[in-house]
Design a protein around this motif. Sequence first.
Motif, PDB file in Angstrom:
ATOM      1  N   LEU A   1      43.710  44.290  31.885  1.00  0.00           N
ATOM      2  CA  LEU A   1      43.349  43.091  32.402  1.00  0.00           C
ATOM      3  C   LEU A   1      43.996  42.190  32.379  1.00  0.00           C
ATOM      4  O   LEU A   1      44.371  41.425  33.446  1.00  0.00           O
ATOM      5  N   TRP A   2      44.322  41.707  31.278  1.00  0.00           N
ATOM      6  CA  TRP A   2      45.727  40.707  31.035  1.00  0.00           C
ATOM      7  C   TRP A   2      46.910  40.991  31.816  1.00  0.00           C
ATOM      8  O   TRP A   2      47.429  40.096  32.105  1.00  0.00           O
ATOM      9  N   ALA A   3      47.442  42.340  31.621  1.00  0.00           N
ATOM     10  CA  ALA A   3      48.433  42.409  32.659  1.00  0.00           C
ATOM     11  C   ALA A   3      48.472  42.046  34.172  1.00  0.00           C
ATOM     12  O   ALA A   3      49.336  41.316  34.772  1.00  0.00           O
ATOM     13  N   LEU A   4      47.278  42.277  34.666  1.00  0.00           N
ATOM     14  CA  LEU A   4      47.036  41.895  36.160  1.00  0.00           C
ATOM     15  C   LEU A   4      46.628  40.539  36.134  1.00  0.00           C
ATOM     16  O   LEU A   4      47.012  39.742  37.224  1.00  0.00           O
ATOM     17  N   THR A   5      46.047  39.959  35.174  1.00  0.00           N
ATOM     18  CA  THR A   5      45.911  38.585  35.244  1.00  0.00           C
ATOM     19  C   THR A   5      47.215  37.738  35.252  1.00  0.00           C
ATOM     20  O   THR A   5      47.393  36.901  35.850  1.00  0.00           O
ATOM     21  N   LEU A   6      48.074  38.137  34.455  1.00  0.00           N
ATOM     22  CA  LEU A   6      49.620  37.557  34.378  1.00  0.00           C
ATOM     23  C   LEU A   6      50.170  37.533  35.624  1.00  0.00           C
ATOM     24  O   LEU A   6      50.687  36.936  36.263  1.00  0.00           O
TER      25      LEU A   6
ATOM     26  N   LEU B   1      41.067  46.320  40.659  1.00  0.00           N
ATOM     27  CA  LEU B   1      40.829  45.369  39.615  1.00  0.00           C
ATOM     28  C   LEU B   1      41.698  44.257  40.061  1.00  0.00           C
ATOM     29  O   LEU B   1      41.432  43.042  39.840  1.00  0.00           O
ATOM     30  N   ASN B   2      42.948  44.586  40.395  1.00  0.00           N
ATOM     31  CA  ASN B   2      43.949  43.496  40.781  1.00  0.00           C
ATOM     32  C   ASN B   2      43.455  42.773  41.880  1.00  0.00           C
ATOM     33  O   ASN B   2      43.852  41.383  42.005  1.00  0.00           O
ATOM     34  N   GLY B   3      42.969  43.471  43.215  1.00  0.00           N
ATOM     35  CA  GLY B   3      42.351  42.538  44.009  1.00  0.00           C
ATOM     36  C   GLY B   3      41.195  41.696  43.567  1.00  0.00           C
ATOM     37  O   GLY B   3      40.966  40.368  44.231  1.00  0.00           O
ATOM     38  N   TRP B   4      40.311  42.045  42.992  1.00  0.00           N
ATOM     39  CA  TRP B   4      39.259  41.220  42.408  1.00  0.00           C
ATOM     40  C   TRP B   4      39.532  40.110  41.241  1.00  0.00           C
ATOM     41  O   TRP B   4      39.020  39.239  41.450  1.00  0.00           O
ATOM     42  N   VAL B   5      40.639  40.399  40.809  1.00  0.00           N
ATOM     43  CA  VAL B   5      40.980  39.364  39.634  1.00  0.00           C
ATOM     44  C   VAL B   5      41.561  38.188  40.639  1.00  0.00           C
ATOM     45  O   VAL B   5      41.432  37.020  40.520  1.00  0.00           O
ATOM     46  N   LEU B   6      42.331  38.589  41.643  1.00  0.00           N
ATOM     47  CA  LEU B   6      42.539  37.581  42.621  1.00  0.00           C
ATOM     48  C   LEU B   6      41.576  36.775  43.216  1.00  0.00           C
ATOM     49  O   LEU B   6      41.330  35.662  43.289  1.00  0.00           O
ATOM     50  N   VAL B   7      40.709  37.570  43.914  1.00  0.00           N
ATOM     51  CA  VAL B   7      39.339  37.148  44.472  1.00  0.00           C
ATOM     52  C   VAL B   7      38.558  36.172  43.482  1.00  0.00           C
ATOM     53  O   VAL B   7      38.119  35.129  44.014  1.00  0.00           O
TER      54      VAL B   7
END
Length: 447
Positions: A143-148, A296-302
């Motif tokens: 989660l935090w890797a994709l958030t970064l 997860l990457n896409g939804w972190v963005l959205v």
Amino acid sequence: MSHTRAGDGPERSGMVRGLGLVATTALVVGNMIGSGIYVIPSSLAETAGPLGLVAWAINAAGYLCLTAVFADLGGAYPVSGGLQAFARRAFGDLVGLEVGFLYWLCAVIGNAAFLTAFVGYLAVLWPAAGDPLVAFAVSQALLWALTLTNAVGVRAGGAIQVVTTICKLTPLVLLSVALWPLASLEHVQPFAPRGWGSLLPAVSLVSWLFVGMESVTVPAEEIRGAGRTIRRSVYIGFSLTCAVYLLVLGSLSLAVPADLLAKSASPLADVAAHHFGPTAATLVTIGALVSVAGILNGWVLVTSRMAHATARDGLAPRALAVLHPRFGTPTRALVLTALLSGALVGLYFSGTTLEIYNFIALLSTATALVAVGAACAAQMVLMRREPDRFTPAQRRRGPWTAAIGLAVVVLMIAGSGADIVALTAGCVLLPLPYWFLVLRPAAAAPR
């Protein structure tokens, strides 16, 4: 036909237009095809058996209407916030607040489901991931890797979305094609083993597979040629996704008995192992991990963009509207949503992976569908109030697609069960204290 007005365009945001047609199409496909197709076949087999194929067809038809709604709205109003912006324009600040909050909440909850699915499939390759503490640690790291990554810039997030979308589709297509020679009508008998009354719950369950098509409207001000690009990517992405779903679910239903699928936290990997051996299972599992990481990457963005847009419009704490001075990304919104999604993964400790996944998926879908339904109603209002925003063909078609889409939304929410409906109603009430205690007094204060 005009698609921009003062206050609608990029001058409001300061964001970077780093997403083109390929990236936005990948966002649509990637935000629809994720953990669901790797997990839902098991839940669907247990809930309805082969009758689940009818549930898929109902969802596909209903979401085709919803696709038209969001293609029209996204083209007419290419402004960040998507659903929230449409609802606010049609019904005012309170409804805008509700829609922004519910869709944001849907994504926060959904991200926890994706993380749960990720560790469920990781345990196939690495049994230690089945330990709750290890699973929790792995999920937080992802989660935090994709958030970064998303904090660094929209182009980085878009590039990851394109790569993971290509990688996730390959094993799904290969497994489905390999299963077709094993197809037999005996595997769909009886067709409705739990009765036709199981169709409505199955419809609600399958709707989780289709949530995400509308998400491309949320980062509109980071899309090049936003109006036209959104319209094209929504239709292309939806069509591609439906084709993949039909291929996968059709091959599973015809080639695999329902009782083999039921109660498995990693049904596609189990099917691959059963028919083609451990190497095939490993490849499918890797595909599942890439797929879940991609969605997860896409939804972190959205998720972060919805929080940012809602705050920028004055409906959420202003701190969430702040952009990073170098990267132009809403880093505070990213951190907040990651913290909440990460905390929700703690539910992993309270039940089996499949039970928790199903619960989270249904709740996340129901909250999203309320926001989607509000957008359908907004289209009906906006087409009458601002007809110049839409082409004559859109004005003729729009009321019908919006009305059918709204009816489908009600059907899907009703089938999710009394507990989920009650929790969704509770979620609708959550923003009201903020509205009455903060926003209304601020609006009434003399300036």
